[in-house]
Design an enzyme around this catalytic site. Structure first.
Site, mmCIF file in Angstrom:
data_model
loop_
_atom_site.group_PDB
_atom_site.id
_atom_site.type_symbol
_atom_site.label_atom_id
_atom_site.label_comp_id
_atom_site.label_asym_id
_atom_site.label_seq_id
_atom_site.Cartn_x
_atom_site.Cartn_y
_atom_site.Cartn_z
ATOM 1 N N LYS A 22 0.908 -1.150 0.010
ATOM 2 C CA LYS A 22 0.170 -0.050 0.145
ATOM 3 C C LYS A 22 0.769 1.246 0.180
ATOM 4 O O LYS A 22 0.764 2.032 -0.717
ATOM 5 C CB LYS A 22 -1.043 0.180 1.244
ATOM 6 C CG LYS A 22 -1.678 1.346 1.474
ATOM 7 C CD LYS A 22 -2.399 1.320 2.609
ATOM 8 C CE LYS A 22 -1.727 1.608 4.033
ATOM 9 N NZ LYS A 22 -1.494 2.814 4.215
ATOM 10 N N ASN A 23 1.929 1.234 0.715
ATOM 11 C CA ASN A 23 2.671 2.439 0.982
ATOM 12 C C ASN A 23 3.777 2.790 0.208
ATOM 13 O O ASN A 23 4.650 3.706 0.015
ATOM 14 C CB ASN A 23 3.326 2.498 2.420
ATOM 15 C CG ASN A 23 2.464 2.663 3.508
ATOM 16 O OD1 ASN A 23 1.215 2.997 3.082
ATOM 17 N ND2 ASN A 23 2.606 2.395 4.572
ATOM 18 N N CYS A 116 -5.364 12.394 12.507
ATOM 19 C CA CYS A 116 -6.220 11.129 12.464
ATOM 20 C C CYS A 116 -5.948 10.507 13.892
ATOM 21 O O CYS A 116 -5.293 11.142 14.760
ATOM 22 C CB CYS A 116 -5.479 10.099 11.277
ATOM 23 S SG CYS A 116 -3.833 9.423 11.758
ATOM 24 N N ARG A 121 -0.225 14.482 12.357
ATOM 25 C CA ARG A 121 0.121 14.402 11.208
ATOM 26 C C ARG A 121 0.366 15.592 10.267
ATOM 27 O O ARG A 121 -0.106 15.838 9.343
ATOM 28 C CB ARG A 121 -0.922 13.370 10.311
ATOM 29 C CG ARG A 121 -1.333 12.133 11.140
ATOM 30 C CD ARG A 121 -0.293 11.307 11.384
ATOM 31 N NE ARG A 121 0.428 10.514 10.378
ATOM 32 C CZ ARG A 121 -0.196 9.245 9.561
ATOM 33 N NH1 ARG A 121 -1.225 8.865 9.963
ATOM 34 N NH2 ARG A 121 0.267 9.108 8.645
ATOM 35 N N ASP A 312 4.549 0.604 12.023
ATOM 36 C CA ASP A 312 3.290 0.176 11.613
ATOM 37 C C ASP A 312 3.154 -1.387 11.900
ATOM 38 O O ASP A 312 2.337 -1.786 11.892
ATOM 39 C CB ASP A 312 3.368 0.137 10.204
ATOM 40 C CG ASP A 312 3.087 1.636 9.539
ATOM 41 O OD1 ASP A 312 3.261 1.844 8.253
ATOM 42 O OD2 ASP A 312 2.912 2.410 10.255
ATOM 43 N N ARG A 404 -9.154 -0.506 4.411
ATOM 44 C CA ARG A 404 -8.236 0.648 3.738
ATOM 45 C C ARG A 404 -6.855 0.008 3.552
ATOM 46 O O ARG A 404 -6.243 0.489 2.417
ATOM 47 C CB ARG A 404 -8.091 1.864 4.751
ATOM 48 C CG ARG A 404 -9.030 2.616 5.072
ATOM 49 C CD ARG A 404 -8.834 3.853 5.859
ATOM 50 N NE ARG A 404 -7.700 4.532 5.439
ATOM 51 C CZ ARG A 404 -7.218 5.757 5.643
ATOM 52 N NH1 ARG A 404 -7.501 6.140 6.908
ATOM 53 N NH2 ARG A 404 -5.958 6.109 4.973
HETATM 54 C C1 EPZ Z 1 4.106 7.122 6.271
HETATM 55 O O1 EPZ Z 1 3.459 8.051 6.771
HETATM 56 C C2 EPZ Z 1 3.398 5.692 6.097
HETATM 57 N N1 EPZ Z 1 1.980 6.059 5.448
HETATM 58 C C3 EPZ Z 1 2.613 5.482 7.757
HETATM 59 O O2 EPZ Z 1 1.714 4.302 7.244
HETATM 60 C C4 EPZ Z 1 3.729 5.215 8.433
HETATM 61 O O3 EPZ Z 1 3.244 4.931 9.775
HETATM 62 C C5 EPZ Z 1 4.808 6.374 8.525
HETATM 63 O O4 EPZ Z 1 5.021 6.851 7.082
HETATM 64 C C6 EPZ Z 1 5.823 5.946 9.399
HETATM 65 O O5 EPZ Z 1 6.658 5.112 8.745
HETATM 66 C C7 EPZ Z 1 2.148 6.115 3.993
HETATM 67 O O6 EPZ Z 1 3.363 5.848 3.383
HETATM 68 C C8 EPZ Z 1 1.144 6.255 3.036
HETATM 69 P P1 EPZ Z 1 6.150 10.545 8.169
HETATM 70 P P2 EPZ Z 1 3.821 9.660 6.932
HETATM 71 O O7 EPZ Z 1 5.738 11.761 7.650
HETATM 72 O O8 EPZ Z 1 4.633 9.953 5.740
HETATM 73 C C9 EPZ Z 1 5.992 13.833 11.875
HETATM 74 C C10 EPZ Z 1 0.053 2.839 7.811
HETATM 75 O O9 EPZ Z 1 -0.448 2.258 8.910
HETATM 76 N N2 EPZ Z 1 6.078 14.866 10.783
HETATM 77 O O10 EPZ Z 1 7.111 9.651 8.181
HETATM 78 O O11 EPZ Z 1 2.661 10.580 7.038
HETATM 79 C C11 EPZ Z 1 4.769 13.077 11.776
HETATM 80 O O12 EPZ Z 1 3.851 13.700 12.605
HETATM 81 C C12 EPZ Z 1 0.431 4.345 7.787
HETATM 82 O O13 EPZ Z 1 0.153 2.195 6.421
HETATM 83 C C13 EPZ Z 1 5.884 16.253 10.935
HETATM 84 O O14 EPZ Z 1 6.153 16.785 12.097
HETATM 85 O O15 EPZ Z 1 4.552 9.480 8.159
HETATM 86 C C14 EPZ Z 1 5.280 11.804 12.728
HETATM 87 O O16 EPZ Z 1 5.408 11.841 13.902
HETATM 88 C C15 EPZ Z 1 0.276 4.912 9.034
HETATM 89 N N3 EPZ Z 1 5.946 17.173 9.835
HETATM 90 C C16 EPZ Z 1 6.701 11.692 12.069
HETATM 91 O O17 EPZ Z 1 7.263 13.101 11.601
HETATM 92 C C17 EPZ Z 1 5.761 16.630 8.480
HETATM 93 O O18 EPZ Z 1 5.726 17.489 7.644
HETATM 94 C C18 EPZ Z 1 6.692 10.776 11.005
HETATM 95 O O19 EPZ Z 1 5.731 10.824 9.879
HETATM 96 C C19 EPZ Z 1 5.738 15.142 8.379
HETATM 97 C C20 EPZ Z 1 6.041 14.459 9.489
#
Ligand code: EPZ
Length: 425
Positions: A22-23, A116, A121, A312, A404
């Site tokens: 998915k990701n 969420c 996020r 995850d 999802r």
């Molecule tokens: C990706 O989400 C994945 N989703 C998530 O999978 C996964 O848990 C996550 O990466 C971490 O590995 C997809 O790839 C579609 P991040 P993402 O940006 O990119 C903070 C699932 O279950 N952050 O790596 O949204 C954020 O709040 C999903 O399949 C900021 O502060 O996660 C978090 O604490 C859930 N500002 C940390 O960084 C930003 O601009 C990592 O988030 C971006 C992120």
């Protein structure tokens, strides 16, 4: 709303095929926006999030054809760089259209995804990087309104540094940089395999990218991208989820169409818990065979960006620790609210104490079936695993979360001998 009804007890045995990731599929679908020529994808998983993304792209003018797990996208007729709230609110990954739209059309109107269950996020790092590449961005009425300021109508290559490791942030900026003028360097880049899969797809489309999979990715902008074909990588989180389900039930399961290649830490933890993983270190295997002991030993985990333990997989390990022998400590360092499944597991009889981002667990001999509620995608998977080992029936409500991100999970679990059925409300 649908629910799942699971009768705990059966050991999972047999063989199932793992679907595409998915990701990886979600950012790669968005990569189609970067080109006026077709992108043909195979091994695309059949998930609600994929359907939502295809609907969003079609609304923009992308021609989408889907046949089984093959998807063909043609963005030659792209006419509307808009991602409306109605769609974005159901799937946060829609933010991944921002970089490609800006790079291809010179503008983008993308609804802020909003938070969420697992956290706020924010997308500030996505915006910070695009600003550094010469875009003008305002946040108005809940939308990111972006346009390219330069009279050339192109983004400018830049040296980017994200404040924290962000998977979709890295992916958005990497896609935007493909059509920028000059070179872009992304420091502190995410190293997840899904970032590498996206980079491989972009390179097959004619992009010039090096360093994907390391924390420094270099992109040299090109004039345009061209037609390409790409096979989506296996879903390592679906793989890990099924390994946990097999492990918790004392099962003997072979997963095909996947490998241990991207799951070293998870495989190590399952072996520490007492599982035998046939060929654990062989990279060539296109399958994983797990043989579980009658009862697992509890294992402590601490989530962190790849290649460390994936956030995850945290919920799934909380489920297996619930019935394992001994005490485990689980630390969640990525998201601020990713223990929502703990209270539901406690309803099933799990012994869990939460203190901030730390959970201390003591395995119990048996969980008792009950009615529980899914709160997010991986929490749902955790409750399914717990239901497979709980005494009696477990009813899991709000399983739209599960749909999802898991491709026909109850059919696959039934193939392995689980007593599970979907009840339409
Ligand atoms: C990706 O989400 C994945 N989703 C998530 O999978 C996964 O848990 C996550 O990466 C971490 O590995 C997809 O790839 C579609 P991040 P993402 O940006 O990119 C903070 C699932 O279950 N952050 O790596 O949204 C954020 O709040 C999903 O399949 C900021 O502060 O996660 C978090 O604490 C859930 N500002 C940390 O960084 C930003 O601009 C990592 O988030 C971006 C992120």
């Amino acid at each position: 709303m649908d629910k799942l009804v699971i009768t705990g007890g059966p050991r999972l045995c047999g063989e199932v095929a793992i679907s595409g990731a998915k990701n990886a599929a979600l950012p790669i679908l968005c990569a189609s926006l970067l080109s006026a020529e077709p992108l043909i994808l195979s091994n695309v998983p059949d998930l609600n999030d994929i359907g939502t993304m295809l609907k969003l792209l079609a609304q923009m003018g992308v021609k989408v054809e889907r046949e089984g797990n093959q998807v063909t996208l043609d963005a030659s007729g792209l006419h509307s760089p808009l991602a409306p709230y109605e769609l974005v609110k159901t799937m946060r990954a829609s933010i991944l259209v921002l970089g490609p739209l800006l790079a291809r059309c010179g503008e983008a109107h993308v609804s802020l995804p909003g938070g969420c269950a697992i956290g706020a996020r924010p997308v500030d790092q996505h915006i910070k990087g695009l600003l550094a590449m010469g875009s003008e961005i305002a946040v108005e009425h809940g939308y990111v309104v972006a346009k390219i300021g330069a009279r050339t109508g192109k983004l400018k290559g830049a040296r980017l540094f994200t404040d924290m490791v962000t998977v979709t942030g890295t992916e958005n900026l990497m896609m935007a940089a493909c059509l920028a003028e000059g070179d872009t360097v992304i420091e502190n880049a995410a190293r997840e395999p899904e970032v590498v899969d996206l980079a491989q797809c972009l390179v097959s489309m004619g992009a010039q990218i090096s360093g994907a999979g390391t924390d420094v990715i270099r992109i040299r902008g090109v004039e345009r991208l061209h037609a390409a074909c790409h096979r989506i990588m296996p879903d390592r989180i679906e793989t890990g989820t099924f390994l946990c389900a097999a492990a918790a039930t004392g099962g003997d399961v072979r997963l095909t169409g996947t490998s241990t290649a991207y799951l070293d830490v998870v495989i190590d933890k399952l072996m520490d818990a007492g599982c035998e993983i046939v060929g654990a270190r062989s990279r060539s295997l296109e399958s994983i065979h797990l043989i579980a002991p009658p009862r697992l030993k509890a294992v402590s985990i601490r989530t962190s960006p790849y290649p460390a333990f994936p956030t995850d997989m945290q919920a799934q390990f909380m489920a297996i620790n619930a019935v394992a022998e001994g005490t485990a400590i689980i630390r969640e360092t990525i998201f601020e609210n990713r223990f929502m499944h703990a209270v539901e597991l406690q309803r099933l009889g799990a012994d869990i104490k939460i203190d901030g981002n730390t959970a201390v667990m003591k395995g119990v001999d048996r969980l008792q079936g009950a009615t529980v509620m899914a709160t997010d995608l991986r929490a749902s998977a955790s409750l399914v695993i717990a239901g497979l080992v709980a005494e009696g029936e477990t009813h899991i409500e709000r399983i739209y979360h599960l749909d999802r991100g898991y491709d026909h999970i109850e059919a696959k679990l039934t193939t392995l001998g689980a007593a599970i059925r979907r009840e339409r409300a």
